[in-house]
Design an enzyme around this catalytic site. Sequence first.
Site, PDB file in Angstrom:
ATOM      1  N   GLU A 138       6.390 -11.495   8.854  1.00 51.00           N
ATOM      2  CA  GLU A 138       6.976 -12.063   7.644  1.00 51.00           C
ATOM      3  C   GLU A 138       8.365 -11.499   7.366  1.00 51.00           C
ATOM      4  OE1 GLU A 138       4.504  -8.576   5.934  1.00 51.00           O
ATOM      5  OE2 GLU A 138       4.433  -9.983   7.610  1.00 51.00           O
ATOM      6  N   GLY A 191       4.022  -0.102   8.728  1.00 50.85           N
ATOM      7  CA  GLY A 191       3.966  -0.687  10.056  1.00 50.85           C
ATOM      8  C   GLY A 191       5.359  -0.945  10.591  1.00 50.85           C
ATOM      9  N   CYS A 200       3.420  -8.353  11.047  1.00 53.68           N
ATOM     10  CA  CYS A 200       2.851  -9.691  10.771  1.00 53.68           C
ATOM     11  C   CYS A 200       3.892 -10.788  10.728  1.00 53.68           C
ATOM     12  CB  CYS A 200       2.064  -9.646   9.472  1.00 53.68           C
ATOM     13  SG  CYS A 200       0.597  -8.605   9.575  1.00 53.68           S
ATOM     14  N   SER A 209       0.787  -1.236   0.000  1.00 49.18           N
ATOM     15  CA  SER A 209       0.000   0.000   0.000  1.00 49.18           C
ATOM     16  C   SER A 209       0.818   1.285   0.000  1.00 49.18           C
ATOM     17  CB  SER A 209      -0.964   0.000   1.191  1.00 49.18           C
ATOM     18  OG  SER A 209      -2.017  -0.923   0.980  1.00 49.18           O
ATOM     19  N   ASN A 242       8.526  -7.329  11.572  1.00 47.02           N
ATOM     20  CA  ASN A 242       7.483  -6.348  11.279  1.00 47.02           C
ATOM     21  C   ASN A 242       6.165  -6.821  11.908  1.00 47.02           C
ATOM     22  OD1 ASN A 242       7.023  -8.504   9.382  1.00 47.02           O
ATOM     23  ND2 ASN A 242       5.705  -7.093   8.260  1.00 47.02           N
TER      24      ASN A 242
END
Length: 618
Positions: free
Chosen positions: A355, A175, A353, A129, A351
């Site tokens: 990953e 994030g 999430c 995004s 980060n």
Amino acid sequence: MTVLSEQTRIGIQRWFTVEGVHPYDTVDWSRRRALITGAGGEVVFEQDGVEFPESWSQNAVNIVSQKYFRGRLGAEDREWSLRQVIDRVAGTISRWGAEDGYFADGAETAAFADELTHVLVSQKASFNSPVWFNIGVPGALPQSSACFILSVEDSMESILNWYTEEGLIFKRGSGAGVNLSRLRSASEHLSGGGRPSGPVSFMRGADASAGAIRSGGTTRRAAKMVVLDADHPDIGEFVWCKAREERKAQALHEAGFDLSFDGVDSTSLLYQNANNSVRVSDEFMQAALAGGKWDLTARTTGAVLETVDAAELLDQIAEAAWQCADPGLQFDTTINRWHTTPAAGRINASNPCSEYLHLDNSACNLASLNLLSFLGADGRFDVTAFRAAVRVVFCAQEILVGRSHYPTAEIGCNAVAFRQLGLGYANLGALLMTMGLPYDSDAGRATAAAVTALMCGEAYRTSAQIAARMGPFEEYAANRADVLRVLNMHRGAVEGIEGRHVPEELASAAAEVWDEACEQAEATGVRNAQATVLAPTGTISFMMDCDTTGIEPDLALRKAKSLVGGGSLTIVNRSLAPALERLGYGAAEIAGILAHVESTGSVLGAPGLAREHYPVFA
């Protein structure tokens, strides 16, 4: 600046496009009305006359119009066509690539621009995004990375700086994660006397800040990860902090408070804007298995402050996660065994999430490929097209690194020095369903492994080819042995894929590309310290009309998604019909099954559907 002959190319060739034919000219376009309504039918977002390819669903039109069109709604400079959005992003990246010497000549530049435009407009791929928010927008800082890892030292100045850095990251649509294990525990002492607050206390301030900031200045929540090592003296409080808030939320809900999504009373809950994870080592897990003890140590002196039962602590982590889905686990020993640049420091956090795992004060820009778009009508996964898409998207991500804005000078230095990228994919669940494979099956796992290996291998092979022209990442020489060690670990892991469950073309391509990647990396190095991740792909999965996000199976064949900022989308899995056809059902049988799913939301009890096929749609 290039490092080798101008004749050295980065490997971009036309696969999807034809010279002289613009990718937009191969697409049928139409004007539509983008409309998102709330549960009561009230209009949450509306923009009339937006232009999109006819093949794009109304949900994709709504999401992109609301989230990614730049300019104030109703203003003359408001974007109204997908062409404007893709031209803004792909055009900017192509221009930067040419200016920075990535392409050998005008033909390669034009091929790159057309190929990138094609994969975006055809929903084969999407950037994260922040790229859509910020790249090519007049006056906007070009922050392209979605993922950041920060660091916090044991001082008030560093803690307050953490709040500031996170706020700036959230503001631009990204994030951040951080490990708070350097902060002294509440049971230790301050140099001037008294007791410190402990990391869980400082998490409250960071959580409130995140809750107040709309990510990207639009309708996205801020994304956070907070990590604490399993040997921190405050680990018990950390494990239970969100579960306690969950119990409070239940009591408030029963008392009539509005704790719904974006409800007016939801801000009274603490720790709601972050994912929490406990860092555990192999030593901790072995102690838990053996019924052993586990020491919790002071941050300031290293002294043992408390000794606990390792298995009991692991049970508490599991119980808290069962109650509220947090905390998660991060396996520290394994993570650092696969670390490509340990000479620069260990991996302490991730980060939001989990990953992206790499150095503190680092960044990673993400992009994802829509796996289902590479599956042909004959059920064959198009290996060649997939590799071509990996190359063009990966090159685009690499170009962004040197031109992007970063929230701190240290992150900017590390981004340029290590050039971490995160190419991934979405729609795995739909791919397996359409192939007639249960997600939870040996064949499903082997297919997922082969596709993942192919993507990662092609990304590193491309990184090595870019390095032949542009040079390896700055800190490559100091970490060369570990980079090559990890790449060879990947090559070795491919041998563990159960080839009998995977089409021969896919299995052999996965093995071959890793041979090529390792051989070329040995000769030229790699341009990027990290190449691929598997992100959850929330908003961009809807942009690509994916039936499933990231690597997940489908949650339901028909589902509703609430949107931050109001409104909701109804999402119906479009892979059901082709999956049934692949399994051998006729048109009349498929129509009956689809009608049943439309009315019930489930395949259970669908007329004519064999019970042995239920797992394909589970």
